[in-house]
Design a protein around this motif. Sequence first.
Motif, PDB file in Angstrom:
ATOM      1  N   GLY A  14       2.265   1.716  -3.470  1.00 16.43           N
ATOM      2  CA  GLY A  14       1.426   2.243  -4.344  1.00 16.43           C
ATOM      3  C   GLY A  14       1.083   3.668  -4.183  1.00 16.43           C
ATOM      4  N   GLU A  15       0.944   4.228  -2.940  1.00  9.92           N
ATOM      5  CA  GLU A  15       0.921   5.483  -2.681  1.00  9.92           C
ATOM      6  C   GLU A  15       2.181   6.581  -3.169  1.00  9.92           C
ATOM      7  OE1 GLU A  15       0.094   5.976   1.254  1.00  9.92           O
ATOM      8  OE2 GLU A  15      -1.856   5.158   1.332  1.00  9.92           O
ATOM      9  N   GLU A  16       3.316   5.735  -3.216  1.00  8.94           N
ATOM     10  CA  GLU A  16       4.604   6.547  -3.334  1.00  8.94           C
ATOM     11  C   GLU A  16       4.450   6.442  -4.867  1.00  8.94           C
ATOM     12  OE1 GLU A  16       8.359   8.457  -3.235  1.00  8.94           O
ATOM     13  OE2 GLU A  16       6.754   7.763  -1.754  1.00  8.94           O
TER      14      GLU A  16
ATOM     15  N   ARG B  51       1.998   6.612  -6.895  1.00 13.36           N
ATOM     16  CA  ARG B  51       0.843   7.631  -7.238  1.00 13.36           C
ATOM     17  C   ARG B  51       1.405   9.094  -7.386  1.00 13.36           C
ATOM     18  NH1 ARG B  51      -3.306   5.987  -3.914  1.00 13.36           N
ATOM     19  NH2 ARG B  51      -3.016   3.821  -4.596  1.00 13.36           N
ATOM     20  N   SER B  52       2.236   9.192  -6.199  1.00 11.98           N
ATOM     21  CA  SER B  52       2.643  10.562  -5.836  1.00 11.98           C
ATOM     22  C   SER B  52       3.707  10.936  -6.849  1.00 11.98           C
ATOM     23  CB  SER B  52       3.071  10.664  -4.552  1.00 11.98           C
ATOM     24  OG  SER B  52       4.342   9.839  -4.431  1.00 11.98           O
TER      25      SER B  52
ATOM     26  N   ARG C  90       2.146  11.476 -10.473  1.00  9.40           N
ATOM     27  CA  ARG C  90       1.476  12.587 -10.400  1.00  9.40           C
ATOM     28  C   ARG C  90       2.292  13.929 -10.540  1.00  9.40           C
ATOM     29  NH1 ARG C  90      -3.616  14.365  -9.743  1.00  9.40           N
ATOM     30  NH2 ARG C  90      -3.844  16.335  -9.250  1.00  9.40           N
TER      31      ARG C  90
ATOM     32  N   GLN D 189       0.999  -1.154  -0.155  1.00  5.28           N
ATOM     33  CA  GLN D 189       0.026  -0.002  -0.044  1.00  5.28           C
ATOM     34  C   GLN D 189       0.863   1.220  -0.004  1.00  5.28           C
ATOM     35  OE1 GLN D 189      -2.386   0.238   3.312  1.00  5.28           O
ATOM     36  NE2 GLN D 189      -4.026   1.931   2.305  1.00  5.28           N
ATOM     37  N   ALA D 190       1.921   1.254   0.781  1.00  3.70           N
ATOM     38  CA  ALA D 190       3.101   2.355   0.829  1.00  3.70           C
ATOM     39  C   ALA D 190       3.428   2.274  -0.565  1.00  3.70           C
ATOM     40  CB  ALA D 190       3.959   2.175   1.965  1.00  3.70           C
TER      41      ALA D 190
END
Length: 109
Positions: free
Chosen positions: A26-28, A30-31, A34, A23-24
Amino acid sequence: MQTRNPLLNDFADLMTDAFGAAQAMGEEARSVFRARADRMVAEMDLVTREEFDAVKSALDASQDEIAALTERLAALEAVAKPKAPAAKTAAKTAASKTAAKAKAAKAKS
């Protein structure tokens, strides 16, 4: 009776940690994506929505003004048209009279 199996407990802890790490990540990801997308858009020199809306409203206002001026011009031309043929006819008549006088004067000479 149910006994706790240390192997299953270790496996459950491992899976919990793995899901947290995934999950971490995935968030990384995504950022990072972006940030790269924002940088690409900035390099493309695109307009913002506010700028687009402002130019669009100015264009709409210009088109309305052009339509109003076109109608006004058509009305003015409609008023001026009856006068134009009469003026052309008078000019042609005067020119033909002048030509006739010139011929008559030439014939007398």
